[in-house]
Write an enzyme that holds these catalytic residues in place. Sequence first.
Site, mmCIF file in Angstrom:
data_model
loop_
_atom_site.group_PDB
_atom_site.id
_atom_site.type_symbol
_atom_site.label_atom_id
_atom_site.label_comp_id
_atom_site.label_asym_id
_atom_site.label_seq_id
_atom_site.Cartn_x
_atom_site.Cartn_y
_atom_site.Cartn_z
ATOM 1 N N CYS A 150 22.348 41.828 23.772
ATOM 2 C CA CYS A 150 22.390 43.219 23.315
ATOM 3 C C CYS A 150 21.081 43.683 22.689
ATOM 4 O O CYS A 150 20.816 44.880 22.633
ATOM 5 C CB CYS A 150 23.530 43.405 22.318
ATOM 6 S SG CYS A 150 25.180 43.152 23.024
ATOM 7 N N ASN A 151 20.262 42.754 22.196
ATOM 8 C CA ASN A 151 18.979 43.138 21.595
ATOM 9 C C ASN A 151 17.892 43.377 22.637
ATOM 10 O O ASN A 151 16.800 43.840 22.324
ATOM 11 C CB ASN A 151 18.491 42.061 20.631
ATOM 12 C CG ASN A 151 18.444 40.685 21.270
ATOM 13 O OD1 ASN A 151 19.473 40.016 21.313
ATOM 14 N ND2 ASN A 151 17.304 40.247 21.769
#
Length: 361
Positions: A150-151
Amino acid sequence: MDHKPLEKSYSHRFVEPRIVSVGTATPPTGYTQMEVLDHYRITDQGIRSVFLNSHIDQRFLSLPLREAGERPSVESQSELLAKHRVEGVRLAAEALHRCLAPINAAPSDVDLLCCVTSTGWLTPGLSALLVRDVGMRPDCGRLDVVGMGCNAGLNGLNPVTNWARANPGGLAVMICVEVCSAAYVFDGEMRSAVVNSLFGDGAAAVAVRCSDNDTVPAVTGYARHIITSAMDAMRYDWDERHGKFSFFLDPDVPYVVGAHAERVVDALLSRAALGRSDIAHWIVHPGGKKVIDAVRVNLELTHHDLRHTTEVLRSYGNVSSSSFLFAYQNLVDEGAARPGDRAVMMTMGPGSTIESALLTW
């Protein structure tokens, strides 16, 4: 495409890489949480509670069809990877066109393409497939960022903005493509239920080039921190029992992220001699209700500060690496940013990792 020389007006001012446009795309079918539960005929009250207390109204998903009264067929890992490929290319192409239209650009105008994904593996990657399928130039530069979670959107944006700075006049595009329904395991266990209740499918494209147009933001800094003591708190590993990859989220993730959020933001702002009170807009990854609350409390933000993040969670779920660009799209649509404003972008993911970027109008 030959690069045109910089206009004369550029030579008298500092030209920075700016986010000149953004575009998003989702599958055509949205599901409420109750509709997902009904689709899979899930009756376990504990699992139903996880879905119905997620603060998510709907998600857009590519789910297998089912016969009336029956559960959908169980998708093999091969079928899931095929779905990632087909839906990933379709979503990426749609997001790309929506991103380029406002700046009157065509796919053939793109000089660098970066594709980010964590929901499937392809060789050749999504960038090569898009060059072939949407009319991009075969000499377009390419970069595929795979598996960072997700980063990863900010991990990809960093080299994209650096490329734009080193290539004035060039157009760079990053597309975050996440077919999260190609990473689902329906096994009746709470570990899988948490993941299945949270993530949605979608893609977001962002165009970057050097410009002195202060109506769009310059990306003026980055900071990050990897929490090595929580390396296994978010992970995507092989489930031998089901013959599939399976994502795991530790229940302590919100508290781990919240406890380190200040460190990353303060490092980002100190390099620009700024404080949190100097930030007009906050674009934070909607990792879940508890994650949003942990960031809000630890950074002493208001619900209004995180309204774009909360709206993405409510309307799309967690769209993994593309989520922060969905939130940025909300800020653009709101029209609230003004020259002189600053914004912080923050994403969180496996590692456990917190990434951040500073935007300046």
